[in-house]
Structure formats: structure tokens, C-alpha cells
Write an enzyme that holds these catalytic residues in place. Structure first.
Site, PDB file in Angstrom:
ATOM      1  N   LYS A  22      -5.967   4.569  53.110  1.00 55.83           N
ATOM      2  CA  LYS A  22      -4.608   4.582  52.551  1.00 55.83           C
ATOM      3  C   LYS A  22      -4.618   5.112  51.118  1.00 55.83           C
ATOM      4  CE  LYS A  22      -2.884   0.584  50.863  1.00 55.83           C
ATOM      5  NZ  LYS A  22      -2.480   0.737  49.438  1.00 55.83           N
ATOM      6  N   ASN A  23      -5.541   4.596  50.320  1.00 58.22           N
ATOM      7  CA  ASN A  23      -5.523   4.955  48.901  1.00 58.22           C
ATOM      8  C   ASN A  23      -6.037   6.365  48.628  1.00 58.22           C
ATOM      9  OD1 ASN A  23      -4.400   2.542  48.306  1.00 58.22           O
ATOM     10  ND2 ASN A  23      -6.231   1.624  47.377  1.00 58.22           N
ATOM     11  N   CYS A 116       4.036  -5.834  39.428  1.00 61.29           N
ATOM     12  CA  CYS A 116       3.999  -6.165  40.848  1.00 61.29           C
ATOM     13  C   CYS A 116       3.297  -7.507  40.940  1.00 61.29           C
ATOM     14  CB  CYS A 116       3.275  -5.092  41.649  1.00 61.29           C
ATOM     15  SG  CYS A 116       1.555  -4.978  41.273  1.00 61.29           S
ATOM     16  N   ARG A 121       0.652  -3.767  35.445  1.00 58.79           N
ATOM     17  CA  ARG A 121       0.316  -2.389  35.802  1.00 58.79           C
ATOM     18  C   ARG A 121       1.098  -1.329  35.012  1.00 58.79           C
ATOM     19  NH1 ARG A 121      -0.581  -2.574  42.288  1.00 58.79           N
ATOM     20  NH2 ARG A 121      -1.964  -0.855  41.906  1.00 58.79           N
ATOM     21  N   ASP A 305      -9.881  -4.860  45.343  1.00 57.59           N
ATOM     22  CA  ASP A 305      -9.127  -4.947  46.601  1.00 57.59           C
ATOM     23  C   ASP A 305      -9.877  -5.720  47.684  1.00 57.59           C
ATOM     24  OD1 ASP A 305      -7.078  -3.580  45.446  1.00 57.59           O
ATOM     25  OD2 ASP A 305      -7.417  -1.686  46.491  1.00 57.59           O
ATOM     26  N   ARG A 397       1.096  -3.044  55.236  1.00 60.51           N
ATOM     27  CA  ARG A 397       1.001  -1.965  54.243  1.00 60.51           C
ATOM     28  C   ARG A 397      -0.386  -1.336  54.213  1.00 60.51           C
ATOM     29  NH1 ARG A 397       4.211  -3.483  48.811  1.00 60.51           N
ATOM     30  NH2 ARG A 397       3.535  -1.377  48.405  1.00 60.51           N
TER      31      ARG A 397
HETATM   32  C1  UD1 Z   1      -5.509   1.802  42.590  1.00 60.52           C
HETATM   33  C2  UD1 Z   1      -5.381   1.353  44.022  1.00 60.52           C
HETATM   34  C3  UD1 Z   1      -5.342  -0.171  44.106  1.00 60.52           C
HETATM   35  C4  UD1 Z   1      -6.555  -0.769  43.403  1.00 60.52           C
HETATM   36  C5  UD1 Z   1      -6.681  -0.226  41.994  1.00 60.52           C
HETATM   37  C6  UD1 Z   1      -7.947  -0.659  41.291  1.00 60.52           C
HETATM   38  C7  UD1 Z   1      -4.122   3.189  44.969  1.00 60.52           C
HETATM   39  C8  UD1 Z   1      -2.854   3.647  45.577  1.00 60.52           C
HETATM   40  N1  UD1 Z   1      -4.156   1.909  44.570  1.00 60.52           N
HETATM   41  O1  UD1 Z   1      -4.326   1.355  41.911  1.00 60.52           O
HETATM   42  O2  UD1 Z   1      -5.328  -0.550  45.486  1.00 60.52           O
HETATM   43  O3  UD1 Z   1      -6.419  -2.166  43.336  1.00 60.52           O
HETATM   44  O4  UD1 Z   1      -6.686   1.224  42.019  1.00 60.52           O
HETATM   45  O5  UD1 Z   1      -9.061  -0.291  42.013  1.00 60.52           O
HETATM   46  O6  UD1 Z   1      -5.102   3.924  44.893  1.00 60.52           O
HETATM   47  N2  UD1 Z   1      -3.745   0.219  33.804  1.00 60.52           N
HETATM   48  C9  UD1 Z   1      -3.281   0.302  32.513  1.00 60.52           C
HETATM   49  N3  UD1 Z   1      -2.674   1.471  32.125  1.00 60.52           N
HETATM   50  C10 UD1 Z   1      -2.503   2.536  32.960  1.00 60.52           C
HETATM   51  C11 UD1 Z   1      -3.005   2.433  34.284  1.00 60.52           C
HETATM   52  C12 UD1 Z   1      -3.609   1.254  34.675  1.00 60.52           C
HETATM   53  O7  UD1 Z   1      -3.406  -0.627  31.726  1.00 60.52           O
HETATM   54  O8  UD1 Z   1      -1.940   3.557  32.559  1.00 60.52           O
HETATM   55  C13 UD1 Z   1      -4.419  -1.028  34.248  1.00 60.52           C
HETATM   56  C14 UD1 Z   1      -3.702  -1.678  35.419  1.00 60.52           C
HETATM   57  O9  UD1 Z   1      -2.661  -2.519  34.983  1.00 60.52           O
HETATM   58  C15 UD1 Z   1      -4.830  -2.434  36.081  1.00 60.52           C
HETATM   59  C16 UD1 Z   1      -6.062  -1.544  35.841  1.00 60.52           C
HETATM   60  O10 UD1 Z   1      -5.697  -0.687  34.765  1.00 60.52           O
HETATM   61  O11 UD1 Z   1      -5.020  -3.662  35.446  1.00 60.52           O
HETATM   62  C17 UD1 Z   1      -6.468  -0.691  37.029  1.00 60.52           C
HETATM   63  O12 UD1 Z   1      -5.384   0.090  37.425  1.00 60.52           O
HETATM   64  P1  UD1 Z   1      -5.548   1.494  38.163  1.00 60.52           P
HETATM   65  O13 UD1 Z   1      -6.996   1.850  38.250  1.00 60.52           O
HETATM   66  O14 UD1 Z   1      -4.634   2.486  37.520  1.00 60.52           O
HETATM   67  O15 UD1 Z   1      -5.014   1.144  39.606  1.00 60.52           O
HETATM   68  P2  UD1 Z   1      -3.956   1.920  40.475  1.00 60.52           P
HETATM   69  O16 UD1 Z   1      -4.239   3.386  40.431  1.00 60.52           O
HETATM   70  O17 UD1 Z   1      -2.581   1.447  40.179  1.00 60.52           O
END
Ligand code: UD1
Length: 420
Positions: A22-23, A116, A121, A305, A397
């Protein structure tokens, strides 16, 4: 919302085939915006998140044709660049169209992301990287209004944290920028390597995905391409834990063993027998699983995850385990529900202290997010007597054909469809 009624304590045995990730599929779908013509993705799982992403793309004017697990996306005539607030709320990963929309059309309006269930996030790292490439971004009436100022220019970018989504968004914006972009402290997840592979098939020049430094030489345009999505390492990991929790023997097929190596390491540490062979992993377990400590980290660390599912396993381990969550600030929502099933867990800040109990007991429990739902599903399979698991829509999901797969392994479960 639908619920599962699960009769626990059935030993699971047999083979199960993991679906596409999915991701990985979500950013690959967004990348279709960059190509002239059609993008054909095979192995795309039929999941709510994927359908929602297809809806997001359709609101922009994209044609999305899903046949079995093949998805054909035609983005040659996009007409819109403003997102629907409601869709964005349903589907956080829709923010992945930001980079490609800016690269191809120079402008996009994205509802400001909220939090969420598992954390706030923010998107500061996405925004920071895109600004370095020459994007002007302001927040107005709850929307991020993003516009390319003159043209996208390659840049040297350093992420403060290796965000998966920010790495993907910046890669997709930089492929059509003028000059070279070097992205430092990039995320190293396998899904990012998969994105690099699709982009390069389209004619992009990206290298370094899977390491902390990704180099992107901008090109003028990208063509259509075909690509098969990598297997879902979280789905595979969930099946592996199911074998251990039910004292079973499961051959998980369509898995890249390297992608699940942190899970294999922790399962072996607790006493499970794991055999890898090509693209399959066999997991066997008998007797008590031993308590192990674990800490979630960015890849190749233990995946956040899989934390809820592993915590569910540790509730029945011999001894006390400490589970530390370093990626999301609020990812212990499965704990109160597991406690209803007899688990002994104390949460202190970012750590959960889990004292193993001899067995869990069936109860009425409720999923609060996708992986919390998976954790409760596994706990129910292992528990004495029956469990009613509410809010199966969360599990939908991320897990395709879950009932069929688990019934074939010997689980006793039934989906009760809520009448409208
Ligand atoms: C992706 C995955 C999700 C997984 C996560 C971490 C997808 C669709 N989802 O989510 O299932 O749990 O990686 O492996 O691929 N953060 C910031 N600033 C930013 C971006 C992120 O502070 O601009 C923080 C987030 O709040 C979180 C951490 O960084 O605490 C990791 O987030 P991120 O790696 O961006 O996860 P996603 O891409 O949202």
C-alpha cells in the site's frame, strides 16, 4: 461499521501470499501525474486507502481504471489543482500529489494537513524542501497555496528528520527541475527505492534511493511506464506474527526477506524459527515466546507500522518487555483495548512496559487506527474464546482479503456487516 467475530486459539497453518505494498502504491500513483500518457501499475492492492487516492486523482481530472490488481492511470488531461477538504481528511497520503503537481503544473492548493489518531504529523519537511526548489507556499483559509516561483531549480536539501513522505514529495518535484538536486538525510524505506525505480522507467535520473543521499538530475519530461509494486512488508510481518501467536506454521509468500529483516531478528530473539527461501519466509513456533525489548526507528530499524502487532505478541510473552515508540507521539491507542483482553501494560511517555500473561481472553474491542486494528486482530486469534472486533473499516485500509486469507490458514472468523 462492520465488525469481526473471531474464535481464538486456532492453530494457523499453511501458506499465504502477501499483496502489493500500500505504502509503495500511493506515491507511485502520485508519480503518474508526472508522465505524459498512461502509467500502468500491477500488484496494486484493492484497499480503501488506494481507492481514496484514486478518488483524489480523479478530482484533479485523472482517469483511473482498476482491473483486479492492475491500475491504469491517465493524467494527460488534468483540469483541477485544488483538493477536496473531505477527501484530504480521509486520506492523509493524498499530500503526495503536492510534489508532482508542482513539477508538472506549477501550482496546487492543498488543505492544510491536520493530525490523525497516531500523531500531529506536520508537513514542515515537505514544505522546507519544496521551498528550496523554488516553490512559494502560504497558508490561506486552511489551504496550503503552493506555486512555483519562475521555475523549479535543483538544490541541495537537508531534511531535519528522514520523513518518508517528504523524501517522496521532494523526489517527485525534483525530477522535472532544472539542474541537480541532492537530498541529504533522506528516508531509506524500500518504498522509496520502488518510487525511484518507477521514476527512472519514466525517464528520470534518480540515484541513491535506499541510502541517506538521493541525487536527482532534472529532465525535461517523463514518459509513460509500467511497473510492478513491491510486496507489502507490513502485511507480510503481520502474517509472520500470526504464526507465532497461534503456535502455528505459516509460509509467507511474495515477500522480500531483507525488507522484513528487523521483524525476523526480533522474532528469532524471542524464540521463533524462521526460514527464508527466495521470496518466501516460513515462520514456526511452539511454546512460550520470550520477552524482547524493541524500539521503533526509521528503516532499516524496527518499523513503527509493526509496533502495535508486536506489542500484542509481547502481551503473552514470558517476562517483561519494553516497547519504545520514537516515530509517532501517540501510537499506543491499542493498549487500553489489549488491556480489556487481559494484557498487563503500563505506558510511560514513549515507552510501554509489557508484563507477559499466560493468555489473553476474548472481549469486545475496537480498532482506533489501521495497525491498532491489526494488533487486536492478532490478539483475538490467540485469545481464549471469542472476540468482537469493532471498526473493521480501519483494517480494510491496509489488508486485502484478510478474511479469506485467514480462513484458509484455519482461523475461525466472521465478518458481520452493519446494516445501513
Ligand atoms: C509513512 C507511512 C506510514 C508510516 C510512516 C513512518 C505512507 C503512506 N505512510 O508515513 O505508514 O507509519 O511513514 O514509517 O507511506 N514529520 C514531521 N515533519 C514532516 C514530516 C513528518 O515532523 O514534514 C514527522 C511525523 O509527524 C512523524 C515522523 O516525522 O512523527 C515520520 O513521518 P513520515 O516519515 O513523514 O511518515 P509518513 O510519510 O506520513
Amino acid at each position: 461499521m462492520d465488525r469481526y467475530v473471531i474464535t481464538g486459539k486456532q492453530r494457523l497453518e499453511g501458506r499465504v501470499v502477501t499483496g502489493g505494498a500500500k505504502n509503495a502504491s500511493l506515491p507511485l500513483m502520485a508519480a503518474a501525474i508526472l508522465a505524459e500518457g498512461k502509467t500502468v501499475l500491477t500488484g496494486v492492492p484493492r484497499l480503501t486507502d488506494i481507492f481514496n487516492m484514486a478518488e483524489v486523482m480523479k478530482t484533479l481530472g485523472c482517469k483511473a481504471d482498476f482491473r483486479n490488481n492492475e491500475l491504469v492511470l491517465d493524467t494527460s488531461s488534468l483540469t483541477e489543482n485544488t483538493f477536496d477538504q473531505e477527501l484530504m481528511r480521509r486520506m492523509r497520503a493524498s499530500n503526495l500529489v503536492l510534489g508532482p503537481m508542482l513539477a508538472k503544473y506549477g501550482q496546487v492548493n492543498l488543505p492544510s494537513p491536520g493530525g490523525c489518531a497516531i500523531g500531529t504529523r506536520p508537513m514542515d519537511q515537505h514544505i522546507k524542501g519544496l521551498k528550496e526548489l523554488g516553490v512559494k507556499i502560504k497558508v490561506k483559509h486552511g489551504y496550503l497555496e503552493a506555486k512555483v516561483d519562475k521555475k523549479l531549480m535543483g538544490a541541495e536539501i537537508y531534511l531535519d528528520i528522514p520523513s518518508v513522505g517528504a523524501t517522496e514529495n521532494i523526489m517527485m518535484a525534483a525530477v522535472l527541475a532544472e539542474g541537480t538536486t541532492v537530498l541529504h538525510n533522506a528516508a531509506r524505506e524500500p518504498e522509496i527505492v520502488d518510487l525511484q525505480n518507477l521514476l527512472n522507467k519514466m525517464g528520470a535520473k534518480v540515484r541513491g534511493a535506499g541510502t541517506h543521499v538521493i541525487r536527482i538530475d532534472g529532465v525535461k519530461k517523463l514518459q509513460s511506464a509500467e511497473h510492478t509494486v513491491i510486496p507489502d512488508r507490513i502485511e507480510a510481518g503481520t502474517h509472520m506474527l500470526a504464526a507465532v501467536m497461534t503456535q502455528g506454521d505459516i509460509l509467507v509468500e511474495n515477500v522480500v526477506p531483507e525488507h522484513v529483516s528487523p521483524i525476523i531478528a526480533k522474532l528469532r530473539q524471542g524464540g521463533a524459527t524462521i526460514t527464508t527461501n527466495g521470496d518466501s519466509v516460513r515462520v514456526q513456533h511452539k511454546g512460550k515466546f520470550k520477552a524482547v525489548d524493541l524500539k521503533t526507528l526509521a528503516y532499516p530499524g524496527f518499523p513503527t507500522d509493526m509496533q502495535p502487532q508486536f506489542l500484542a505478541l509481547l502481551t503473552m510473552a514470558e517476562g517483561t518487555s519494553i516497547v519504545t515508540e520514537t516515530i509517532f507521539e501517540n501510537r499506543f491507542q491499542h493498549v487500553p483495548e489489549l488491556t480489556r483482553m487481559g494484557a498487563k501494560i503500563r505506558v510511560e511517555g514513549r515507552a510501554a512496559i509489557v508484563c507477559g500473561v499466560p493468555t489473553l481472553e476474548g472481549a469486545f474491542v475496537q480498532a482506533t487506527d489501521l495497525r491498532a486494528g491489526a494488533a487486536l486482530f492478532l490478539a483475538a486469534l490467540a485469545a481464549e474464546e471469542g472476540t468482537v472486533l469493532e471498526r473493521v473499516d480501519y483494517i480494510d485500509r491496509g489488508y486485502e482479503n484478510l478474511e479469506e486469507k485467514y480462513r484458509a490458514l484455519g482461523a475461525k472468523l466472521q465478518r458481520v456487516v452493519k446494516q445501513a
